[in-house]
Design a protein around this motif. Sequence first.
Motif, mmCIF file in Angstrom:
data_model
loop_
_atom_site.group_PDB
_atom_site.id
_atom_site.type_symbol
_atom_site.label_atom_id
_atom_site.label_comp_id
_atom_site.label_asym_id
_atom_site.label_seq_id
_atom_site.Cartn_x
_atom_site.Cartn_y
_atom_site.Cartn_z
ATOM 1 N N PHE A 30 27.898 -14.902 24.509
ATOM 2 C CA PHE A 30 27.416 -15.976 25.567
ATOM 3 C C PHE A 30 28.208 -16.039 26.740
ATOM 4 O O PHE A 30 27.979 -16.515 27.762
ATOM 5 N N ARG A 31 29.628 -15.262 26.578
ATOM 6 C CA ARG A 31 30.431 -15.090 27.866
ATOM 7 C C ARG A 31 29.598 -14.272 28.974
ATOM 8 O O ARG A 31 29.548 -14.749 30.132
ATOM 9 N N ARG A 32 29.030 -13.203 28.306
ATOM 10 C CA ARG A 32 28.240 -12.166 29.016
ATOM 11 C C ARG A 32 26.784 -12.979 29.791
ATOM 12 O O ARG A 32 26.311 -12.867 30.626
ATOM 13 N N ALA A 33 26.101 -13.452 28.867
ATOM 14 C CA ALA A 33 24.917 -14.144 28.913
ATOM 15 C C ALA A 33 24.653 -14.954 29.899
ATOM 16 O O ALA A 33 23.763 -15.089 30.870
ATOM 17 N N ALA A 34 25.406 -15.963 30.029
ATOM 18 C CA ALA A 34 25.540 -17.211 30.910
ATOM 19 C C ALA A 34 25.984 -16.593 32.450
ATOM 20 O O ALA A 34 25.429 -17.137 33.402
ATOM 21 N N GLU A 35 26.254 -15.316 32.628
ATOM 22 C CA GLU A 35 26.449 -14.858 33.968
ATOM 23 C C GLU A 35 25.555 -13.458 34.143
ATOM 24 O O GLU A 35 25.609 -13.128 35.393
ATOM 25 N N SER A 36 24.481 -13.251 33.506
ATOM 26 C CA SER A 36 23.671 -12.149 33.447
ATOM 27 C C SER A 36 22.391 -12.584 33.998
ATOM 28 O O SER A 36 21.577 -13.158 33.349
ATOM 29 N N PRO A 37 21.923 -12.167 35.096
ATOM 30 C CA PRO A 37 20.454 -12.316 35.899
ATOM 31 C C PRO A 37 19.434 -11.715 35.187
ATOM 32 O O PRO A 37 18.435 -11.986 34.606
ATOM 33 N N THR A 38 19.882 -10.345 34.407
ATOM 34 C CA THR A 38 19.209 -9.446 33.630
ATOM 35 C C THR A 38 18.655 -10.256 32.414
ATOM 36 O O THR A 38 17.787 -10.278 31.901
ATOM 37 N N HIS A 39 19.681 -10.806 31.854
ATOM 38 C CA HIS A 39 19.327 -11.865 30.775
ATOM 39 C C HIS A 39 18.738 -12.942 30.981
ATOM 40 O O HIS A 39 17.515 -13.096 30.155
ATOM 41 N N SER A 40 18.786 -13.546 32.244
ATOM 42 C CA SER A 40 17.699 -14.491 32.279
ATOM 43 C C SER A 40 16.140 -14.068 32.544
ATOM 44 O O SER A 40 15.266 -14.656 31.985
ATOM 45 N N ARG A 41 16.080 -12.910 33.206
ATOM 46 C CA ARG A 41 15.008 -12.093 33.213
ATOM 47 C C ARG A 41 14.194 -11.930 31.688
ATOM 48 O O ARG A 41 12.940 -11.983 31.562
ATOM 49 N N PHE A 42 15.053 -11.299 30.706
ATOM 50 C CA PHE A 42 14.623 -11.052 29.644
ATOM 51 C C PHE A 42 14.281 -12.373 28.823
ATOM 52 O O PHE A 42 13.282 -12.267 28.242
ATOM 53 N N CYS A 43 14.888 -13.539 28.843
ATOM 54 C CA CYS A 43 14.599 -14.793 28.231
ATOM 55 C C CYS A 43 13.109 -15.165 28.670
ATOM 56 O O CYS A 43 12.289 -15.758 28.077
ATOM 57 N N GLU A 44 13.224 -15.086 30.152
ATOM 58 C CA GLU A 44 11.643 -15.595 30.645
ATOM 59 C C GLU A 44 10.734 -14.728 30.053
ATOM 60 O O GLU A 44 9.575 -15.276 29.845
ATOM 61 N N ALA A 45 10.969 -13.460 29.906
ATOM 62 C CA ALA A 45 9.699 -12.651 29.480
ATOM 63 C C ALA A 45 9.380 -12.681 28.137
ATOM 64 O O ALA A 45 8.345 -12.627 27.893
ATOM 65 N N TYR A 47 10.737 -15.293 25.702
ATOM 66 C CA TYR A 47 10.499 -16.559 25.121
ATOM 67 C C TYR A 47 9.394 -17.676 25.877
ATOM 68 O O TYR A 47 9.149 -18.451 25.253
ATOM 69 N N GLY A 48 9.274 -17.225 27.216
ATOM 70 C CA GLY A 48 8.334 -18.004 27.982
ATOM 71 C C GLY A 48 9.206 -19.096 28.972
ATOM 72 O O GLY A 48 8.536 -19.675 29.686
ATOM 73 N N ARG A 49 10.436 -18.841 28.805
ATOM 74 C CA ARG A 49 11.430 -19.816 29.646
ATOM 75 C C ARG A 49 12.827 -19.448 29.353
ATOM 76 O O ARG A 49 13.146 -19.226 28.287
ATOM 77 N N ASP A 50 13.441 -19.397 30.365
ATOM 78 C CA ASP A 50 15.076 -18.893 30.335
ATOM 79 C C ASP A 50 15.736 -20.128 30.056
ATOM 80 O O ASP A 50 16.218 -20.970 30.957
ATOM 81 N N LEU A 51 16.273 -20.138 28.725
ATOM 82 C CA LEU A 51 17.198 -21.058 28.207
ATOM 83 C C LEU A 51 18.299 -20.456 27.683
ATOM 84 O O LEU A 51 19.072 -20.978 26.378
ATOM 85 N N CYS A 52 18.743 -19.082 28.134
ATOM 86 C CA CYS A 52 19.901 -18.335 27.784
ATOM 87 C C CYS A 52 19.805 -18.312 26.055
ATOM 88 O O CYS A 52 20.740 -18.320 25.411
#
Length: 282
Positions: A30-45, A47-52
């Motif tokens: 979670f330290r890394r995920a909170a600051e990662s634009p790529t993780h945001s893109r991954f979640c959007e793709a 889960y359907g919504r980026d909620l980390c």
Amino acid sequence: MDQSMGELMNHTADMGQAQMFSKAWYNEYFRRAAESPTHSRFCEAVYGRDLCQHGMMDTDEMDFLASLLKPGEKVLEVGCSNGYITEYLHQRTACTIRGVDYSDVAIAQAQRRTQGKAPALDFRCVDLIHDELPGGDYDVILAIDSIYFMGDYGATLAKLNAKLAPGGRMIVAAFQAEEENDPDTILLPGHTRMAETLQGLSFRYTQHDFTANIRNHWIKNYEFSRTLQPEFAAEGNEFLCEARMAENGWFKDHAERGTLVRFLYVIDHNPNLAPPGLQGAR
């Protein structure tokens, strides 16, 4: 711990992720995920919504879960991570929600982000196995993909049941995989390990089938972790990508074989069930 989770943890260890799901591992995630634009893109793709997210609940299931909550209810969410889903549920339902998790990094992120929303949102760091759950008389207790980590299903359900107000309910989401030597019926409604535990403890419950969602989720999870691997690496966040890849191959294989199901259980408070430690006492 559920047998399927034990198989998964053996698999992640074989993939070089022996410490996966530990407190230190989740803190780093979670330290890394909170600051990662790529993780945001991954979640959007995925889960359907980026909620980390780090879990299995897609937007269809999340919105169905929100529809089960009523304005003003007092809710305990067990395993809230960094609270984005908690915050979403609060916005949708106007419930008062206390979220607990054993990742102090995730809880600190949630507390900072929602400090202006207290006391309607409250986050606390709690070890779900060793610590007493805070408060009581909850209208609803949510355990979405967290009950696997709390030990024996029966003891955990009794522990949660003891924290409910009369007439309250638990909402538990759990997957079931079919492993070698499992009975042929284990994937059927009413025959998963969770369902059989509920029946053995005389809980009244309904269950909702999200099997199609979870199978689709893990196929997408597998695909996008590999598609986005160069971007995770460019950020210096190989850890995030490797963490996803360590588990999603196991799940994808089960999804494609049809040996993976998922149910959301809505469980009525059982006033006759003795609290943990008193069961069997005379």
